[in-house]
Design a protein around this motif. Structure first.
Motif, PDB file in Angstrom:
ATOM      1  N   PRO A 103      23.294  55.383  23.693  1.00 29.10           N
ATOM      2  CA  PRO A 103      22.174  55.242  24.627  1.00 29.10           C
ATOM      3  C   PRO A 103      21.586  56.587  25.048  1.00 29.10           C
ATOM      4  O   PRO A 103      21.576  56.936  26.223  1.00 29.10           O
ATOM      5  N   THR A 104      21.117  57.350  24.072  1.00 32.24           N
ATOM      6  CA  THR A 104      20.439  58.606  24.368  1.00 32.24           C
ATOM      7  C   THR A 104      19.046  58.489  23.756  1.00 32.24           C
ATOM      8  O   THR A 104      18.832  57.690  22.849  1.00 32.24           O
ATOM      9  N   MET A 105      18.107  59.314  24.225  1.00 32.92           N
ATOM     10  CA  MET A 105      16.753  59.265  23.678  1.00 32.92           C
ATOM     11  C   MET A 105      16.783  59.529  22.170  1.00 32.92           C
ATOM     12  O   MET A 105      16.069  58.875  21.404  1.00 32.92           O
ATOM     13  N   SER A 106      17.656  60.487  21.752  1.00 25.11           N
ATOM     14  CA  SER A 106      17.758  60.786  20.319  1.00 25.11           C
ATOM     15  C   SER A 106      18.347  59.600  19.562  1.00 25.11           C
ATOM     16  O   SER A 106      17.874  59.250  18.477  1.00 25.11           O
ATOM     17  N   GLY A 107      19.387  59.008  20.142  1.00 28.34           N
ATOM     18  CA  GLY A 107      20.035  57.855  19.505  1.00 28.34           C
ATOM     19  C   GLY A 107      19.048  56.720  19.293  1.00 28.34           C
ATOM     20  O   GLY A 107      19.013  56.085  18.225  1.00 28.34           O
ATOM     21  N   ILE A 108      18.219  56.466  20.307  1.00 30.32           N
ATOM     22  CA  ILE A 108      17.242  55.374  20.227  1.00 30.32           C
ATOM     23  C   ILE A 108      16.188  55.677  19.160  1.00 30.32           C
ATOM     24  O   ILE A 108      15.877  54.846  18.304  1.00 30.32           O
ATOM     25  N   HIS A 109      15.659  56.910  19.210  1.00 35.43           N
ATOM     26  CA  HIS A 109      14.638  57.336  18.250  1.00 35.43           C
ATOM     27  C   HIS A 109      15.158  57.173  16.812  1.00 35.43           C
ATOM     28  O   HIS A 109      14.484  56.619  15.950  1.00 35.43           O
ATOM     29  N   ASP A 110      16.383  57.635  16.587  1.00 25.22           N
ATOM     30  CA  ASP A 110      16.931  57.632  15.236  1.00 25.22           C
ATOM     31  C   ASP A 110      17.320  56.227  14.786  1.00 25.22           C
ATOM     32  O   ASP A 110      17.227  55.894  13.599  1.00 25.22           O
ATOM     33  N   MET A 111      17.771  55.402  15.731  1.00 24.10           N
ATOM     34  CA  MET A 111      18.095  54.006  15.407  1.00 24.10           C
ATOM     35  C   MET A 111      16.855  53.283  14.894  1.00 24.10           C
ATOM     36  O   MET A 111      16.910  52.547  13.914  1.00 24.10           O
TER      37      MET A 111
ATOM     38  N   LYS B 163      29.410  54.107  23.344  1.00 20.82           N
ATOM     39  CA  LYS B 163      29.346  54.914  24.573  1.00 20.82           C
ATOM     40  C   LYS B 163      28.247  54.374  25.487  1.00 20.82           C
ATOM     41  O   LYS B 163      27.467  55.151  26.062  1.00 20.82           O
ATOM     42  N   TYR B 164      28.158  53.051  25.590  1.00 20.69           N
ATOM     43  CA  TYR B 164      27.029  52.441  26.297  1.00 20.69           C
ATOM     44  C   TYR B 164      26.961  52.876  27.758  1.00 20.69           C
ATOM     45  O   TYR B 164      25.891  52.892  28.372  1.00 20.69           O
ATOM     46  N   ASP B 165      28.122  53.223  28.335  1.00 17.64           N
ATOM     47  CA  ASP B 165      28.166  53.543  29.762  1.00 17.64           C
ATOM     48  C   ASP B 165      27.709  54.975  30.081  1.00 17.64           C
ATOM     49  O   ASP B 165      27.664  55.363  31.244  1.00 17.64           O
TER      50      ASP B 165
ATOM     51  N   ARG C 213      20.611  52.487  31.561  1.00 23.81           N
ATOM     52  CA  ARG C 213      19.182  52.160  31.378  1.00 23.81           C
ATOM     53  C   ARG C 213      18.786  52.237  29.910  1.00 23.81           C
ATOM     54  O   ARG C 213      18.043  51.397  29.403  1.00 23.81           O
ATOM     55  N   ASN C 214      19.293  53.270  29.240  1.00 20.38           N
ATOM     56  CA  ASN C 214      18.983  53.390  27.811  1.00 20.38           C
ATOM     57  C   ASN C 214      19.643  52.273  27.002  1.00 20.38           C
ATOM     58  O   ASN C 214      19.083  51.807  26.008  1.00 20.38           O
ATOM     59  N   THR C 215      20.842  51.859  27.425  1.00 19.95           N
ATOM     60  CA  THR C 215      21.495  50.732  26.739  1.00 19.95           C
ATOM     61  C   THR C 215      20.613  49.487  26.833  1.00 19.95           C
ATOM     62  O   THR C 215      20.403  48.777  25.843  1.00 19.95           O
ATOM     63  N   LYS C 216      20.070  49.280  28.020  1.00 19.27           N
ATOM     64  CA  LYS C 216      19.173  48.134  28.223  1.00 19.27           C
ATOM     65  C   LYS C 216      17.929  48.278  27.325  1.00 19.27           C
ATOM     66  O   LYS C 216      17.477  47.314  26.701  1.00 19.27           O
ATOM     67  N   ALA C 217      17.426  49.519  27.261  1.00 16.35           N
ATOM     68  CA  ALA C 217      16.245  49.761  26.417  1.00 16.35           C
ATOM     69  C   ALA C 217      16.540  49.437  24.957  1.00 16.35           C
ATOM     70  O   ALA C 217      15.711  48.834  24.265  1.00 16.35           O
TER      71      ALA C 217
ATOM     72  N   GLU D 107      20.195  41.486  16.189  1.00 18.81           N
ATOM     73  CA  GLU D 107      21.237  41.125  17.145  1.00 18.81           C
ATOM     74  C   GLU D 107      22.071  42.356  17.508  1.00 18.81           C
ATOM     75  O   GLU D 107      22.432  43.149  16.634  1.00 18.81           O
ATOM     76  N   VAL D 108      22.344  42.523  18.809  1.00 13.21           N
ATOM     77  CA  VAL D 108      23.270  43.564  19.242  1.00 13.21           C
ATOM     78  C   VAL D 108      24.653  42.920  19.307  1.00 13.21           C
ATOM     79  O   VAL D 108      24.900  42.026  20.107  1.00 13.21           O
ATOM     80  N   LEU D 109      25.551  43.365  18.443  1.00 12.24           N
ATOM     81  CA  LEU D 109      26.856  42.707  18.324  1.00 12.24           C
ATOM     82  C   LEU D 109      27.829  43.123  19.406  1.00 12.24           C
ATOM     83  O   LEU D 109      28.698  42.352  19.789  1.00 12.24           O
ATOM     84  N   ALA D 110      27.736  44.374  19.858  1.00 16.94           N
ATOM     85  CA  ALA D 110      28.700  44.825  20.869  1.00 16.94           C
ATOM     86  C   ALA D 110      28.195  46.049  21.606  1.00 16.94           C
ATOM     87  O   ALA D 110      27.364  46.801  21.109  1.00 16.94           O
ATOM     88  N   ARG D 111      28.732  46.197  22.833  1.00 20.13           N
ATOM     89  CA  ARG D 111      28.598  47.426  23.623  1.00 20.13           C
ATOM     90  C   ARG D 111      30.001  47.982  23.704  1.00 20.13           C
ATOM     91  O   ARG D 111      30.898  47.300  24.205  1.00 20.13           O
ATOM     92  N   LEU D 112      30.199  49.202  23.228  1.00 19.60           N
ATOM     93  CA  LEU D 112      31.523  49.795  23.336  1.00 19.60           C
ATOM     94  C   LEU D 112      31.481  50.929  24.350  1.00 19.60           C
ATOM     95  O   LEU D 112      30.534  51.733  24.357  1.00 19.60           O
ATOM     96  N   PRO D 113      32.486  51.022  25.232  1.00 19.74           N
ATOM     97  CA  PRO D 113      32.467  52.059  26.268  1.00 19.74           C
ATOM     98  C   PRO D 113      32.846  53.437  25.720  1.00 19.74           C
ATOM     99  O   PRO D 113      33.494  53.538  24.686  1.00 19.74           O
TER     100      PRO D 113
END
Lengths: 293, 289
Positions: free
Chosen positions: A192-200, A220-222, A226-230, A241-247
């Motif tokens: 859940p980082t701006m870079s992670g989202i852009h690259d995903m 590392k969703y935690d 807010r970015n995880t939600k995005a 589909e989002v299969l999982a959130r891992l901490p």
């Protein structure tokens, strides 16, 4: 037999950590490390190499100065600026197109085959493992990826294995496309980082471009809720589909230092969640969810 | 001076270092050469001034002139052409744009046409001159786009190149011609393994280098031991800190979130500048502390 590729676009989101755990959890699988220029999976799987193969690919020009008349034709035709004014070939710039050797009026240029790397078929505690090492500063990583995927596929068919689990490289270029083509499922591990989202988004576009069914895991969703939600919203819009959130878990680094898949290092928390995730992934692959539309 | 930021492993903090280094350095230019996944713009938020489409030349066969002799397919080292009885197939994704087929066609039946592979964008952000490239989705040829991005290098500035991860052709293209290379790593077995590969690359290319250890207090001590044994200068350590991770996740540069790093980056710049001077006067690869 079903093939899964773990990718991410951005590096360091947790591809290899997850793949190693999947390897330990899968009962009947062959594992492939397609990150051929910075392979790390072997550090967690400790393979015993059973077969070693040379990977040859591409050529490099070599000028025989005893024959060369220094006419300069080779310099004129080379688009990669690989030949210096002193008629030396820079092996790093040379892309092996062979045109210099074809236009040389004195036949002073020979093309020599590169030994671009090695690939291995190995045994691990968790099953077969196919991996490779691309030579430093070599090209054709896509071809090497195709080579090891083919070896894994043949082995999986021969031994009637259920899964081929592929650890993909970062980015969206040549080795990523070679790791993705024709697989049954692309698992994108993002953070859940701006870079992670852009690259995903970019790597999801590549998977869609090649019609590969795609699912997402937020690692590392935690770190940023807010970015995880995005990410979840973006995936919903794209029908992914989002299969999982891992901490975020320090156990991950600790298990890496011990050289173990995290599911073999501990059994609670993150390990438990990864085990559940593997069940979900395996289920996705057995149902028709990954059928191409 | 051209300083590139590289790492074998992805996600170690190349962009964090590159963007903050650019912001902390006077008269700097940031060149994001990770054309597959460019991220520096997320942190610098540049104002775009110019956008250029980048193409590579690929063959186009004029069938009215072609006699189907097959020479083009025979000489193409990349198997990008196949000649049938009455047709010539071109596979653009395999073509490296060497121009050999059009040059050597006896019938002069091959012209070159442009195939778009991506774009280059040029702009400015907080006094930093900014350039990056964006590779088209599904495109395999990153190196020509990296070359196009680097054509915008302005040597009157301190040029900072953000390289892609790995050790193969896009990385080589990105760091080629640098006066110094900063290898960013983390103190884990993955970080160390990939640092060793990255060191092989910069040694092969004869570029002087140093290491930045990110998340320096996680993992083990093996990266430090390695750097000591090999006499590799550790230029900076950035500890793991939830606040740093949080501001990174929001796209805030490290020096903006924690201004104390400003000085650390200007100090690093001085160290590198001295190393580069010593290197160019001594003409050998080994750095002196």
């Amino acid at each position: 037999m079903k093939q899964i590729t773990v990718i991410s676009g951005k590096g360091g989101t947790g591809k290899t950590v997850l793949t190693a755990s999947f390897a330990a959890l899968a009962k009947n699988a062959c594992i492939v490390d397609c990150d051929v220029d910075a392979a790390d999976l072997h550090l967690l799987l400790h393979p015993k190499i059973r077969e070693r193969h040379v990977f040859r690919s591409g050529k490099t020009a070599r000028i025989d100065k005893r024959i060369c008349t220094e006419c300069g034709d080779c310099i004129d035709v080379c688009r990669f600026r690989a030949i210096s004014g002193g008629f030396d070939v820079d092996p790093i710039s040379c892309e092996g197109c062979t045109i210099c050797s074809l236009v040389c009026p004195s036949q002073a240029i020979a093309m020599e085959e590169n030994q671009s790397g090695e690939w291995y078929i190995s045994q691990t505690k968790y099953g077969h493992f196919v991996h490779a090492r691309l030579g430093i500063a070599e090209e054709n990583s896509g071809k090497l990826v195709m080579k090891i995927r083919q070896a894994a596929q043949e082995m999986a068919e021969r031994d009637r294995l259920e899964h081929v689990i592929i650890d993909g490289p970062p980015g969206i270029g040549c080795p990523v496309i070679a790791s993705l083509s024709g697989v049954d499922l692309a698992l994108i591990v993002t953070e859940p980082t701006m870079s992670g989202i852009h690259d995903m988004k970019r790597v999801a576009d590549v998977a869609a471009h090649f019609s590969v069914p795609t699912k997402v895991i937020v690692n590392k969703y935690d770190i940023n809720l807010r970015n995880t939600k995005a990410i979840e919203n973006i995936c919903q819009r794209r029908h992914i589909e989002v299969l999982a959130r891992l901490p975020f878990s320090e156990k991950v680094v600790q298990s890496m230092v011990r050289g173990l898949p995290v599911v073999k290092f501990c059994s609670d928390g993150i390990a438990h969640e990864i085990a559940d995730l593997w069940q979900t992934v395996a289920l996705c692959l057995t149902t028709d969810q990954t059928q191409r539309g | 001076m051209i300083v590139s930021i590289a790492s074998g492993k992805g996600g170690t903090g190349k962009t964090t270092v590159a963007t903050s280094f650019a912001l902390a350095t006077k008269n700097s230019q940031l060149i994001d050469c990770d054309v597959e996944e460019p991220n520096a713009h997320i942190f610098l938020k540049p104002r775009r001034e110019k956008r250029v489409t980048v193409s590579i030349p690929i063959p186009k066969v004029d069938l009215t002139k072609c006699n189907f002799c097959g020479k083009c397919a025979q000489i193409c080292a990349y198997n990008a052409l196949a000649v049938l009885n009455d047709r010539v197939l071109v596979f653009p994704h395999l073509c490296h744009g060497c121009g050999g087929c059009s040059l050597l066609c006896m019938q002069k039946a091959i012209n070159e046409v442009d195939k778009k592979i991506g774009i280059v964008e040029i702009g400015k952000a907080n006094g930093v001159a900014f350039v990056h490239g964006i590779l088209n989705i599904g495109e395999v040829m990153a190196p020509p786009l990296v070359r196009a991005v680097k054509q915008n290098i302005n040597t009157s500035k301190t040029v900072i190149i953000d390289a892609p991860p790995g050790t193969s052709c896009p990385v080589i293209e990105a760091i080629k011609g640098s006066d110094f290379c900063i290898l960013v790593t983390e103190p884990t077995p993955f970080g160390l393994n990939d640092l060793l590969l990255a060191v092989e690359v910069v040694r092969k290319m004869k570029i002087p280098f140093g290491v930045v250890v990110n998340r320096a207090d996680l993992g083990d001590r093996k990266v430090d031991t390695y750097c000591e044994e090999e006499n590799i200068p550790v230029l900076m350590r950035i500890p793991f800190d939830r606040e740093i991770a949080m501001s990174y996740s929001k796209g805030i540069p490290l020096v903006t979130a924690q201004p104390i790093y400003y000085r650390k980056f200007t100090n690093m710049f001085e160290i590198i500048k001295n190393h580069v001077c010593v290197y160019s006067s001594k003409g050998n690869l080994e750095l002196v502390d």
